[in-house]
Design a protein around this motif. Sequence first.
Motif, mmCIF file in Angstrom:
data_model
loop_
_atom_site.group_PDB
_atom_site.id
_atom_site.type_symbol
_atom_site.label_atom_id
_atom_site.label_comp_id
_atom_site.label_asym_id
_atom_site.label_seq_id
_atom_site.Cartn_x
_atom_site.Cartn_y
_atom_site.Cartn_z
ATOM 1 N N MET A 55 32.313 71.404 14.395
ATOM 2 C CA MET A 55 32.725 71.409 15.790
ATOM 3 C C MET A 55 31.678 72.077 16.669
ATOM 4 O O MET A 55 31.971 72.537 17.728
ATOM 5 N N THR A 56 30.498 72.165 16.216
ATOM 6 C CA THR A 56 29.435 72.837 16.946
ATOM 7 C C THR A 56 29.270 72.276 18.341
ATOM 8 O O THR A 56 29.181 71.073 18.530
ATOM 9 N N GLY A 57 29.231 73.171 19.336
ATOM 10 C CA GLY A 57 28.962 72.779 20.706
ATOM 11 C C GLY A 57 30.148 72.256 21.474
ATOM 12 O O GLY A 57 30.071 72.113 22.681
ATOM 13 N N PRO B 142 45.863 83.554 9.416
ATOM 14 C CA PRO B 142 46.141 83.999 8.050
ATOM 15 C C PRO B 142 45.267 83.340 6.982
ATOM 16 O O PRO B 142 45.094 83.896 5.905
ATOM 17 N N SER B 143 44.707 82.174 7.281
ATOM 18 C CA SER B 143 43.812 81.556 6.289
ATOM 19 C C SER B 143 42.458 82.259 6.249
ATOM 20 O O SER B 143 41.714 82.123 5.283
ATOM 21 N N ARG B 144 42.128 83.022 7.290
ATOM 22 C CA ARG B 144 40.852 83.717 7.361
ATOM 23 C C ARG B 144 40.966 85.171 6.914
ATOM 24 O O ARG B 144 40.001 85.750 6.436
ATOM 25 N N LEU B 145 42.130 85.767 7.103
ATOM 26 C CA LEU B 145 42.407 87.124 6.616
ATOM 27 C C LEU B 145 43.880 87.150 6.211
ATOM 28 O O LEU B 145 44.765 87.403 7.026
ATOM 29 N N GLY C 51 32.106 76.341 13.377
ATOM 30 C CA GLY C 51 32.578 75.659 12.184
ATOM 31 C C GLY C 51 32.173 76.320 10.877
ATOM 32 O O GLY C 51 32.245 75.709 9.819
ATOM 33 N N ARG C 52 31.773 77.590 10.924
ATOM 34 C CA ARG C 52 31.307 78.274 9.717
ATOM 35 C C ARG C 52 32.359 79.171 9.070
ATOM 36 O O ARG C 52 32.049 79.930 8.169
ATOM 37 N N GLY C 53 33.581 79.110 9.539
ATOM 38 C CA GLY C 53 34.647 79.864 8.896
ATOM 39 C C GLY C 53 34.701 81.332 9.247
ATOM 40 O O GLY C 53 35.101 82.147 8.414
ATOM 41 N N CYS C 54 34.322 81.700 10.455
ATOM 42 C CA CYS C 54 34.333 83.108 10.867
ATOM 43 C C CYS C 54 35.725 83.705 10.694
ATOM 44 O O CYS C 54 36.732 83.092 11.015
ATOM 45 N N PRO D 111 48.323 75.193 10.458
ATOM 46 C CA PRO D 111 48.444 75.638 9.070
ATOM 47 C C PRO D 111 47.146 75.617 8.273
ATOM 48 O O PRO D 111 46.966 76.413 7.370
ATOM 49 N N SER D 112 46.209 74.744 8.605
ATOM 50 C CA SER D 112 44.992 74.633 7.802
ATOM 51 C C SER D 112 43.971 75.710 8.127
ATOM 52 O O SER D 112 43.088 75.991 7.332
ATOM 53 N N GLY D 113 44.071 76.309 9.310
ATOM 54 C CA GLY D 113 43.086 77.297 9.707
ATOM 55 C C GLY D 113 41.784 76.690 10.162
ATOM 56 O O GLY D 113 40.787 77.372 10.313
ATOM 57 N N ASP D 114 41.778 75.376 10.390
ATOM 58 C CA ASP D 114 40.588 74.708 10.903
ATOM 59 C C ASP D 114 40.640 74.662 12.416
ATOM 60 O O ASP D 114 41.725 74.622 13.001
ATOM 61 N N PRO D 115 39.477 74.648 13.072
ATOM 62 C CA PRO D 115 39.478 74.476 14.523
ATOM 63 C C PRO D 115 40.200 73.173 14.854
ATOM 64 O O PRO D 115 40.028 72.169 14.184
#
Length: 94
Positions: free
Chosen positions: A1-3, A18-21, A69-72, A81-85
């Motif tokens: 999703m860059t830019g 919650p998917s990231r922490l 899009g690097r999963g920060c 639910p997926s934790g994706d942008p």
Amino acid sequence: MTGKRLPLAARPLSEPHPSRLPLDHPDRERVLAAHAAALDAGEAGYLDPETGLFVLTAGFLARRGTCCGRGCRHCPYVDGPSGDPDVTAGRREG
């Protein structure tokens, strides 16, 4: 999703997805405390209490205006639910 400009997720910048922490992460409280201190100070990031790596804050990432899009860990754009942008992040029906 860059830019690609995305709306912020519908949660406070202080609360990572919650998917990231995960809620059961053993250092969750220390991570959140370090993140909160960096947010309050207006700093770009903090040192992870477990690894010593530099982690960007949600405030810094929100000011940047895009998702890399690097999963920060504190990405303010991930939602759902997926934790994706998600292009619907932060939007509410109604």
